[in-house]
Design a protein around this motif. Structure first.
Motif, mmCIF file in Angstrom:
data_model
loop_
_atom_site.group_PDB
_atom_site.id
_atom_site.type_symbol
_atom_site.label_atom_id
_atom_site.label_comp_id
_atom_site.label_asym_id
_atom_site.label_seq_id
_atom_site.Cartn_x
_atom_site.Cartn_y
_atom_site.Cartn_z
ATOM 1 N N ASP A 79 1.006 -1.642 -0.122
ATOM 2 C CA ASP A 79 0.018 -0.023 -0.389
ATOM 3 C C ASP A 79 1.101 1.167 0.174
ATOM 4 O O ASP A 79 1.851 1.394 0.853
ATOM 5 C CB ASP A 79 -0.852 0.157 1.452
ATOM 6 N N PRO A 80 0.960 2.015 -0.696
ATOM 7 C CA PRO A 80 1.771 3.509 -1.399
ATOM 8 C C PRO A 80 0.763 4.537 -0.306
ATOM 9 O O PRO A 80 2.258 5.333 -0.227
ATOM 10 C CB PRO A 80 1.743 3.373 -2.560
ATOM 11 N N CYS A 81 -0.007 3.825 0.520
ATOM 12 C CA CYS A 81 -0.635 5.344 1.203
ATOM 13 C C CYS A 81 -0.143 5.341 2.730
ATOM 14 O O CYS A 81 -0.426 6.296 3.387
ATOM 15 C CB CYS A 81 -1.939 5.815 0.719
ATOM 16 N N ARG A 82 0.329 4.538 3.071
ATOM 17 C CA ARG A 82 1.205 5.287 4.272
ATOM 18 C C ARG A 82 3.011 4.811 4.469
ATOM 19 O O ARG A 82 3.405 3.234 3.382
ATOM 20 C CB ARG A 82 0.684 3.639 5.262
ATOM 21 N N PRO A 83 3.192 4.941 4.702
ATOM 22 C CA PRO A 83 5.313 4.505 5.028
ATOM 23 C C PRO A 83 5.572 3.656 5.166
ATOM 24 O O PRO A 83 4.398 1.990 6.551
ATOM 25 C CB PRO A 83 5.799 5.850 6.406
ATOM 26 N N ALA A 126 12.752 4.895 -6.514
ATOM 27 C CA ALA A 126 11.849 3.875 -8.228
ATOM 28 C C ALA A 126 10.370 3.351 -7.725
ATOM 29 O O ALA A 126 9.626 3.583 -8.614
ATOM 30 C CB ALA A 126 12.841 2.957 -8.127
ATOM 31 N N THR A 127 9.817 3.821 -6.440
ATOM 32 C CA THR A 127 9.189 3.113 -6.980
ATOM 33 C C THR A 127 7.848 4.746 -5.954
ATOM 34 O O THR A 127 6.494 4.097 -6.265
ATOM 35 C CB THR A 127 8.592 2.101 -5.625
ATOM 36 N N GLY A 128 8.080 5.157 -5.075
ATOM 37 C CA GLY A 128 7.103 6.569 -4.724
ATOM 38 C C GLY A 128 7.137 5.934 -3.414
ATOM 39 O O GLY A 128 6.584 6.937 -2.535
ATOM 40 N N ALA A 150 4.236 3.635 -5.763
ATOM 41 C CA ALA A 150 2.725 4.223 -5.889
ATOM 42 C C ALA A 150 1.578 4.909 -6.683
ATOM 43 O O ALA A 150 0.296 5.168 -7.221
ATOM 44 C CB ALA A 150 3.445 5.715 -5.529
ATOM 45 N N LEU A 151 2.417 3.981 -8.657
ATOM 46 C CA LEU A 151 1.539 4.749 -9.581
ATOM 47 C C LEU A 151 0.083 3.325 -9.174
ATOM 48 O O LEU A 151 -0.519 4.045 -10.230
ATOM 49 C CB LEU A 151 1.877 4.720 -10.273
ATOM 50 N N GLY A 152 0.073 2.703 -8.599
ATOM 51 C CA GLY A 152 -1.058 1.635 -8.415
ATOM 52 C C GLY A 152 -2.611 2.578 -8.051
ATOM 53 O O GLY A 152 -2.882 1.920 -7.596
#
Length: 283
Positions: free
Chosen positions: A50-54, A82-84, A213-215
């Motif tokens: 999940d990119p919306c939490r550290p 590379a990922t965000g 993070a693009l997802g």
């Protein structure tokens, strides 16, 4: 009577000549373009973080090379670019992933990085020098871990060749959902040798972007499923991973939510005949 005009006068300043500095020459070295094709990557799993939490990571530096922690943190900085995804160092841990000596095998962070021995960690027996795996609940990765062989003849840093940096980037790539690249010249290629890159290349970057993070955000899983594998699960999977067949890409279910929980893993091997300068990835 009319007022006399006001005059503002200042003493004349002496002529001033500013000193001229000596010319300085700067040589700019542009970063080389990433090698390979963007299509040169393979997913280890369909799940992603999940990119919306550290994402927190802990490191056990027992048996690590000099500046081991600094190299781990630098590898995660590359992964962030590379990922965000956002990675946060959460401190040290006594955990050693996949250990079978009764000690702690998991930490309370999202990712655990450690060094171990063949006797301590069954999957490191033989010529295996590194092992990375992830746990997933449905479409979301919930835990990742890397264990590396101690006392390897690898160079420090992130230069080209057999370096600790290249090995760390490779194993962290597995925890982020990347499998082995089919093409050569990528960090995730199934080999570590004299031409292995010290930074992610075109295929690696495309794969990491797809897993990053693009997802978009993912729904937060329930607390029970977000937990790392238990010590019993870790020991059982480590014992089965020691077999040659289990070193291939695979997944297995555990616990009461066996229909949802699974993990995927990949190992890196160092050829005994060329331990000083080459490594191969066991598929």
């Amino acid at each position: 009577a009319p007022h006399a005009p006001l005059r503002d006068a200042a003493p004349q300043a002496a002529a001033y000549r500013a000193p001229i500095s000596r010319p300085m020459v700067h040589q700019l070295r542009p970063r080389p373009a990433p090698r390979g094709r963007p299509s040169s990557w393979t997913p280890l799993t369909d799940a992603r973080w999940d990119p919306c939490r550290p994402l927190t990571f802990k490191v056990n530096t027992t048996g690590a090379p000099p500046h081991g922690l600094a190299q781990v943190r630098r590898a995660f900085r590359q992964a962030h670019r590379a990922t965000g995804l956002r990675f946060s160092y959460a401190g040290s841990t006594q955990a050693v992933p996949m250990r079978a000596d009764g000690g702690p095998a998991v930490s309370d962070a999202d990712l655990t990085i450690a060094w171990g021995t063949e006797r301590q960690v069954p999957p490191l027996r033989g010529s295996v020098i590194g092992y990375g795996r992830l746990w997933a609940t449905g479409s979301q990765v919930t835990y990742g871990e890397v264990v590396l062989q101690r006392a390897l003849p690898l160079r420090p840093g992130f230069g080209t060749g057999t370096t600790w940096g290249s090995l760390l980037l490779h194993e962290i790539g597995h925890t982020l959902g990347l499998g082995h690249a089919a093409a050569s010249g990528q960090v995730m290629s199934s080999g570590l040798g004299s031409t292995s890159p010290g930074r992610y290349q075109a295929g690696d970057l495309a794969g990491l972007a797809a897993k990053g993070a693009l997802g978009g955000c993912l729904p937060r899983p329930d607390v029970e499923n977000r937990q790392a594998p238990t010590r019993a699960q870790g020991a059982a999977s480590a014992a089965s991973s020691a077999s040659r067949a289990a070193r291939k890409r695979w997944s297995e279910s555990f616990g009461p939510h066996s229909s949802a929980r699974r993990y995927a893993a990949a190992a890196v091997s160092l050829s005994p005949s060329s331990r000083s300068n080459a490594a191969r990835v066991a598929q």
